[in-house]
Write an enzyme that holds these catalytic residues in place. Structure first.
Site, PDB file in Angstrom:
ATOM      1  N   LYS A  76     -12.166 -16.140  16.633  1.00  0.00           N
ATOM      2  CA  LYS A  76     -11.692 -14.797  16.317  1.00  0.00           C
ATOM      3  C   LYS A  76     -10.303 -14.539  16.919  1.00  0.00           C
ATOM      4  O   LYS A  76      -9.818 -15.330  17.736  1.00  0.00           O
ATOM      5  CB  LYS A  76     -12.699 -13.767  16.829  1.00  0.00           C
ATOM      6  N   TYR A 125     -19.063 -10.345   6.206  1.00  0.00           N
ATOM      7  CA  TYR A 125     -19.914  -9.562   7.110  1.00  0.00           C
ATOM      8  C   TYR A 125     -20.972  -8.709   6.405  1.00  0.00           C
ATOM      9  O   TYR A 125     -22.033  -8.467   6.971  1.00  0.00           O
ATOM     10  CB  TYR A 125     -19.066  -8.683   8.037  1.00  0.00           C
ATOM     11  N   ASN A 140     -15.690 -10.914  21.154  1.00  0.00           N
ATOM     12  CA  ASN A 140     -16.656 -11.914  21.614  1.00  0.00           C
ATOM     13  C   ASN A 140     -16.271 -13.330  21.216  1.00  0.00           C
ATOM     14  O   ASN A 140     -17.111 -14.216  21.159  1.00  0.00           O
ATOM     15  CB  ASN A 140     -18.074 -11.551  21.161  1.00  0.00           C
ATOM     16  N   HIS A 168     -17.322 -16.458  15.915  1.00  0.00           N
ATOM     17  CA  HIS A 168     -18.439 -16.211  14.996  1.00  0.00           C
ATOM     18  C   HIS A 168     -19.149 -17.531  14.790  1.00  0.00           C
ATOM     19  O   HIS A 168     -18.509 -18.569  14.621  1.00  0.00           O
ATOM     20  CB  HIS A 168     -17.952 -15.699  13.632  1.00  0.00           C
ATOM     21  N   GLU A 173     -21.690 -19.061   4.027  1.00  0.00           N
ATOM     22  CA  GLU A 173     -20.424 -18.822   4.729  1.00  0.00           C
ATOM     23  C   GLU A 173     -19.445 -19.973   4.520  1.00  0.00           C
ATOM     24  O   GLU A 173     -18.254 -19.731   4.285  1.00  0.00           O
ATOM     25  CB  GLU A 173     -20.685 -18.611   6.217  1.00  0.00           C
TER      26      GLU A 173
END
Length: 181
Positions: A26, A66, A145, A148, A159
């Site tokens: 990310k 998402y 965080n 992913h 994905e």
């Protein structure tokens, strides 16, 4: 001493255990310059990189990821979804496909739970992040965080297809194939 029971598996059963999973470094991981440190954890356990690119997707791409695939709005709510999209659109990401035996579960184990506050030391999130959902919600920001990781084998397949064309995936033999597959 208990005797080990030998388990016979067919080729198809082995194929089901050899998986591909999506990992996205990310914006916070990219901007902090810790992608290499995190990536080395995956490589050390024998996961193979079969796809990799740096991209800056638009919100439509993230919406499909998402909500279209992982149904985030129904799980966490519209506000958390919107904050996540804003956070993800804040800079480039590195998308990667890793391959290995039971790769989806292995990557999730290495990464730790989604909420950094709950992550054990020794996991990526436990070692490199610490924010709680409560704090991020109070500040109206997405949770930084770092990474992913696909939540299930079915999700991983969707994905990977969403992020990578077949021409962007590679098959090759490496030393890990010899010793760990």
């Amino acid at each position: 001493m208990a005797q080990e029971k030998k388990v016979e598996m067919t080729g198809k059963e082995y194929d089901n255990l050899l998986q591909r999973t999506l990992v996205i470094f990310k914006p916070d991981a990219v901007q902090r310059g810790i992608v290499g440190e995190i990536l080395s954890r995956f490589e050390r356990v024998g996961l193979k990189i079969v796809g990799c690119k740096m991209v800056n997707p638009d919100k439509d791409h993230y919406y499909m990821h998402y909500e279209g695939i992982s149904q985030m709005i129904s799980r966490r709510g519209q506000e958390a979804f919107d904050m996540t999209l804003d956070f993800m659109a804040s800079g480039p990401v590195i998308a990667m496909v890793l391959e290995g035996i039971e790769a989806v579960a292995l990557v999730r184990k290495i990464v730790g739970p989604t909420e950094p506050k709950a992550a054990e030391m020794g996991t990526v999130r436990g070692d490199y992040s610490h924010m709680s959902f409560g704090y991020s919600n109070s500040k109206k920001i997405g949770v930084p965080n770092l990474i992913h990781a696909s939540g299930s084998n079915e999700e991983a397949k969707k994905e990977v297809d969403h992020w990578f064309k077949v021409s962007e995936m590679y098959e090759y033999e490496d030393v890990v194939d010899k010793f760990m597959r």
